[in-house]
Design a protein around this motif. Structure first.
Motif, PDB file in Angstrom:
ATOM      1  N   TYR A  83      37.923  16.098 -14.133  1.00  0.00           N
ATOM      2  CA  TYR A  83      37.458  14.766 -14.726  1.00  0.00           C
ATOM      3  C   TYR A  83      37.214  13.854 -13.339  1.00  0.00           C
ATOM      4  CZ  TYR A  83      42.209  13.350 -15.536  1.00  0.00           C
ATOM      5  OH  TYR A  83      43.513  13.329 -15.192  1.00  0.00           O
ATOM      6  N   GLY A 129      34.543  14.302 -18.141  1.00  0.00           N
ATOM      7  CA  GLY A 129      34.781  15.338 -18.020  1.00  0.00           C
ATOM      8  C   GLY A 129      36.012  15.575 -19.228  1.00  0.00           C
ATOM      9  N   TYR A 185      38.055  15.323 -24.479  1.00  0.00           N
ATOM     10  CA  TYR A 185      37.340  14.534 -23.309  1.00  0.00           C
ATOM     11  C   TYR A 185      38.216  13.612 -22.947  1.00  0.00           C
ATOM     12  CZ  TYR A 185      33.923  17.629 -24.683  1.00  0.00           C
ATOM     13  OH  TYR A 185      33.119  18.822 -24.967  1.00  0.00           O
TER      14      TYR A 185
END
Length: 159
Positions: free
Chosen positions: A78, A60, A41
């Motif tokens: 992301y 994300g 992440y």
């Protein structure tokens, strides 16, 4: 061979760099394909260059597939928050590979020279209308560096 460049030789222009801090990887091994899948992440980061801002924390991450041939097949998505409070989605696809020794050191989060491995991405953007919509109209290539606990990706715009 001739020294004359091909008439359609691509020209690249530096656009920006994203430095992204990453969480510890979680692995699915073996996945349903018999290969290894990871989840990593985006915990934070910065965007600097022709665009500036931050990586929205935990918006994300990357879900790479570790292929049987040792190549990491990236699939990262992301959010960026750019100056002016504009939010832009970035979706990076790409590859990282190198010698067995270099890849093992990268897995251990040890420093590895950028000449010891290949790490490139091809991003696509989803930017709103306004000052950042040009991101939706060009092809970019990212040349990435794997650093302990993070990545730094230098993006070049194909003109």
């Amino acid at each position: 061979m001739t020294d004359t460049p091909h008439p359609f030789h691509p020209n690249f222009e530096y656009a920006f760099t994203i430095a992204i801090e990453l969480s510890k990887a979680t692995y699915i091994a073996p996945s349903n394909t018999g290969q290894t899948r990871a989840a990593i992440y985006a915990t934070s980061g910065t965007v600097e260059g022709r665009i500036n801002g931050i990586v929205v924390p935990m918006s994300g991450g990357d879900f790479p597939l570790v292929r049987a041939d040792g190549v990491l097949d990236f699939d990262a998505k992301y959010l960026l928050e750019l100056d002016g409070d504009a939010h832009v989605m970035i979706h990076n696809r790409g590859y990282r590979w190198g010698s067995e020794d270099a890849m093992e050191r990268l897995r251990r989060n040890e420093p590895v020279g950028n000449d010891e491995y290949y790490m490139r991405v091809a991003p696509r953007f989803d930017a709103p209308a306004g000052p950042y919509e040009w991101l939706n109209r060009y092809v970019f290539v990212g040349v990435a560096e794997k650093l302990p606990g993070s990545n730094r990706i230098h993006y070049f715009q194909l003109m």
